[in-house]
Design a protein around this motif. Structure first.
Motif, PDB file in Angstrom:
ATOM      1  N   ASN A 262      -0.367 -36.727 -36.441  1.00 54.96           N
ATOM      2  CA  ASN A 262      -1.430 -37.012 -35.499  1.00 54.96           C
ATOM      3  C   ASN A 262      -1.901 -35.694 -34.901  1.00 54.96           C
ATOM      4  O   ASN A 262      -1.084 -34.887 -34.477  1.00 54.96           O
ATOM      5  N   ILE A 263      -3.182 -35.487 -34.915  1.00 58.11           N
ATOM      6  CA  ILE A 263      -3.758 -34.314 -34.262  1.00 58.11           C
ATOM      7  C   ILE A 263      -4.363 -34.804 -32.949  1.00 58.11           C
ATOM      8  O   ILE A 263      -5.305 -35.610 -32.940  1.00 58.11           O
ATOM      9  N   ALA A 264      -3.785 -34.342 -31.834  1.00 60.54           N
ATOM     10  CA  ALA A 264      -4.269 -34.753 -30.511  1.00 60.54           C
ATOM     11  C   ALA A 264      -5.679 -34.223 -30.302  1.00 60.54           C
ATOM     12  O   ALA A 264      -6.126 -33.283 -30.974  1.00 60.54           O
ATOM     13  N   GLY A 265      -6.381 -34.795 -29.338  1.00 56.54           N
ATOM     14  CA  GLY A 265      -7.724 -34.328 -29.003  1.00 56.54           C
ATOM     15  C   GLY A 265      -7.753 -32.854 -28.647  1.00 56.54           C
ATOM     16  O   GLY A 265      -8.773 -32.180 -28.817  1.00 56.54           O
ATOM     17  N   SER A 266      -6.616 -32.343 -28.203  1.00 60.29           N
ATOM     18  CA  SER A 266      -6.499 -30.929 -27.850  1.00 60.29           C
ATOM     19  C   SER A 266      -6.323 -30.039 -29.083  1.00 60.29           C
ATOM     20  O   SER A 266      -6.340 -28.815 -28.966  1.00 60.29           O
ATOM     21  N   GLY A 267      -6.108 -30.673 -30.256  1.00 58.29           N
ATOM     22  CA  GLY A 267      -5.888 -29.917 -31.487  1.00 58.29           C
ATOM     23  C   GLY A 267      -4.418 -29.691 -31.814  1.00 58.29           C
ATOM     24  O   GLY A 267      -4.097 -29.103 -32.838  1.00 58.29           O
TER      25      GLY A 267
END
Length: 126
Positions: free
Chosen positions: A29-34
């Motif tokens: 999973n790539i968080a919205g923060s990257g």
């Protein structure tokens, strides 16, 4: 959830160690923060998550925290330990094996992952 300073090293470690328990490879999973997170599913519908800290500070170990993983047998406790150590973990406290407890004799082991997070493999006879 535990933090990691090297998500690929953590993936190699946890793929091997959690594989002993029959846990499949993680969902990436790539968080919205990257930042990258590894979601390891289990049969109970919960996840064990390894993440890069989203505040960009180094991952550190929580004081007094231990993440325990249920093992199916005393032999699986030993295998959990051995695979953890073979993949960059560190054996800590007493050697893997039986311990007297209020629940009767349990089998457990304690290790630290490559980032220093404390893990326990535990078998409580049913």
């Amino acid at each position: 959830m535990v933090g990691s300073n090297d998500i690929e090293r953590s993936r190699r470690f946890y793929d091997a160690v959690l594989g002993v328990l029959g846990v499949p490879e993680p969902m990436i999973n790539i968080a919205g923060s990257g930042h990258t997170r590894l979601f390891y599913p289990n049969q109970g519908g919960t996840n064990f998550i390894v993440t890069q800290p989203i505040n960009d500070e180094p991952a550190t170990v929580a004081n007094g925290a231990t993440v325990a993983f249920s093992c199916n047998s005393p032999e699986q406790v030993q295998q959990f330990h051995d695979v953890a150590v073979a993949n960059g973990g560190t054996s800590i406290e007493d050697a893997p094996g039986p311990r007297a407890s209020a629940m009767g004799t349990i089998h457990l082991t304690y290790v630290r992952d490559p980032d220093g997070n404390k893990l326990c493999g535990i078998h409580i006879p049913g």
